[in-house]
Scaffold this motif. Structure first.
Motif, PDB file in Angstrom:
ATOM      1  N   HIS A   1     -14.244   9.170  33.845  1.00 60.13           N
ATOM      2  CA  HIS A   1     -13.884   7.983  34.623  1.00 60.13           C
ATOM      3  C   HIS A   1     -12.546   7.382  34.218  1.00 60.13           C
ATOM      4  O   HIS A   1     -11.937   6.672  35.008  1.00 60.13           O
TER       5      HIS A   1
ATOM      6  N   ILE B   1      -6.887   9.576  41.363  1.00 61.21           N
ATOM      7  CA  ILE B   1      -6.447   8.173  41.431  1.00 61.21           C
ATOM      8  C   ILE B   1      -5.839   7.886  42.796  1.00 61.21           C
ATOM      9  O   ILE B   1      -6.148   6.863  43.429  1.00 61.21           O
TER      10      ILE B   1
ATOM     11  N   GLN C   1      -8.583   8.183  45.883  1.00 56.32           N
ATOM     12  CA  GLN C   1      -9.718   7.264  45.867  1.00 56.32           C
ATOM     13  C   GLN C   1      -9.323   5.789  45.899  1.00 56.32           C
ATOM     14  O   GLN C   1     -10.196   4.930  45.935  1.00 56.32           O
ATOM     15  N   THR C   2      -8.012   5.493  45.919  1.00 48.90           N
ATOM     16  CA  THR C   2      -7.633   4.080  45.854  1.00 48.90           C
ATOM     17  C   THR C   2      -6.637   3.640  46.926  1.00 48.90           C
ATOM     18  O   THR C   2      -6.406   2.434  47.083  1.00 48.90           O
TER      19      THR C   2
ATOM     20  N   GLN D   1     -12.123   4.427  37.174  1.00 51.41           N
ATOM     21  CA  GLN D   1     -12.454   4.495  38.603  1.00 51.41           C
ATOM     22  C   GLN D   1     -13.765   3.782  38.947  1.00 51.41           C
ATOM     23  O   GLN D   1     -14.009   3.462  40.097  1.00 51.41           O
TER      24      GLN D   1
ATOM     25  N   ALA E   1     -10.276   1.103  43.791  1.00 52.61           N
ATOM     26  CA  ALA E   1     -11.281   2.139  43.982  1.00 52.61           C
ATOM     27  C   ALA E   1     -12.574   1.547  44.545  1.00 52.61           C
ATOM     28  O   ALA E   1     -13.204   2.126  45.443  1.00 52.61           O
TER      29      ALA E   1
END
Length: 438
Positions: A296, A346, A349-350, A417, A423
């Motif tokens: 994570h 990164i 997912q964001t 995350q 996220a």
């Protein structure tokens, strides 16, 4: 009386936990098409990736001339990469991929025609390299931005790993085959096979579902590009991923001088192996990538793996035994893949979909401009010193620069995350979209 311990997972279950997650392949027909099209294209492109610097070496005999390929590719990549990001947010991403793929196939045809001349010329190699860089800049943001649309949010890390696996397979087969093809059949066949690969890829891309721009998408403009840049600037953890990758590639990406390194090792026959060694290490990581979903703290993995990349390159530059050099090049490739997987996680997912294309353009520059500048650095330093110094000194400079960046980028080092606000927001948005669709 103590409670009995739960049974430990058996060896089969442990092995499955390491193997790549195939859920994106099973759940998304469009992902399967994209994966196969990308594999075919990567396979052919790596033939040309080896052929062009080798042809330049044969025509000029200059390490500086070979390294200059990176210089002529740089400006088109920057300009068209940023514009390609804006296009990916404003146009149908499928159509953008289709037309640029066709253009890249035509450019491979020009390389073939030049090679078939009685006296092949040097300047077309640089011209085609610049045009390929421009079309790549237009295409890659769309390729990157389309993935979150065709793959469920929770499957994005698995999709990133599978795409990495595709690239690595081509990177191993392509350069290795290129060395054999060029040695025994000549440069024209390498270029011809690249053309065939583009034709096959186009046949697959045609079958993708349309991927139109969002209803409120703006026309491509400088203002839109600047909006994307401002968003990236506001996200210091994103800036950290860009900075780490740029530093690692600038200082420790010596592939342009591999033809000269092969000669220095007394093994010109091993040129394809030098190009493919990094991909072997990358493949080993990807084939055991089931573990990435359990990590994570992505930022720490990005920086730590970049340090490993530089250290492995430094050792490869010191060694004189071909097989040990190949071993450490493979280790460098493994580290680069670990860093790349977590950088992409990164990003994917964001970042909101309405900015995905423009941010993909910026991301493409971060992982493409570094290698281009790295080729120039490697070729220039090799011409001033020697091939080995260029390799090992670049590796040490990478370790020093990435270490300094890690200390200077607390946002990247703290990224988690599970708790990062961006996220969390993206997970909630995707869940709402699924609920509305149901």
């Amino acid at each position: 009386m103590t409670e009995p311990h739960p049974p430990s997972p058996g060896p089969v279950r442990r092995l499955k936990a390491l193997l790549p997650d195939l859920s994106p392949w099973r759940s998304s027909p469009d992902f399967r098409r994209m994966w196969l099209a990308g594999f075919v294209t990567v396979f052919g492109s790596f033939l040309t990736f080896v052929a062009v610097p080798l042809q330049l070496k044969e025509l000029t005999g200059s390490a500086l001339a070979v390294g200059a390929i990176g210089a002529v590719e740089l400006v088109p990549l920057i300009v068209f990469g940023l514009y390609g990001g804006a296009l990916a947010d404003a146009l149908d991403r499928r159509k953008l991929i289709l037309w640029t793929e066709a253009g890249l196939g035509v450019l491979s045809g020009l390389l073939l025609l030049n090679t078939l001349l009685p006296h092949p010329m040097v300047w077309p190699l640089y011209l085609v390299a610049a045009l390929v860089s421009a079309l790549t800049g237009l295409q890659r943001p769309a390729l990157h931005a389309i993935v979150p649309r065709i793959v469920p949010h929770e499957q994005l890390p698995a999709a990133i790993a599978l795409n990495s696996l595709r690239w690595q397979a081509g990177a191993i087969i392509g350069p290795s085959l290129a060395g054999v093809v060029i040695a025994f059949a000549g440069l024209p066949l390498a270029y011809l096979l690249d053309i065939v690969s583009y034709a096959l890829s186009l046949a697959l891309v045609v079958g993708l579902a349309p991927s139109p721009a969002s209803k409120d998408a703006e026309k491509p403009s400088l203002r839109g590009i600047l909006d994307g840049a401002r968003y990236a600037w506001s996200r210091k953890e994103l800036l950290g991923t860009y900075a780490v990758d740029l530093a690692a590639m600038f200082f420790a990406y010596p592939t342009a001088i591999f033809p000269f390194l092969a000669d220095d090792l007394g093994a010109p026959w091993a040129l394809g192996l030098l190009y493919g060694a990094g991909a072997v290490g990358s493949l080993a990581v990807t084939l055991t990538s089931g573990w990435i979903a359990r990590v994570h703290r992505h930022g720490r993995m990005v920086a730590g793996a970049a340090l490993g990349w530089g250290l492995a390159m430094a050792v490869a530059g010191w060694l004189h035994n071909l097989w040990l050099v190949l071993l450490f090049l493979a280790a460098a490739g493994a580290c680069d893949t670990v860093s790349g997987l977590f950088r992409s996680a990164i990003w994917d997912q964001t970042i909101p979909d309405e900015l995905r294309g423009r941010l993909a353009g910026i991301e493409m520059l971060s992982y493409s401009v570094g290698p281009q500048l790295g080729q120039v650095r490697a070729g220039g330093m090799a011409s001033l010193t020697n091939v080995r110094t260029s390799v090992w000194a670049g590796g040490l400079a990478c370790v020093a620069s990435v270490g300094l960046l890690a200390v200077s980028l607390p946002k990247l080092m703290a990224y988690d995350q599970r708790t990062d606000e961006h996220a969390v927001r993206m997970r909630e948005r995707k869940a709402a979209e699924v609920t509305e669709a149901a």
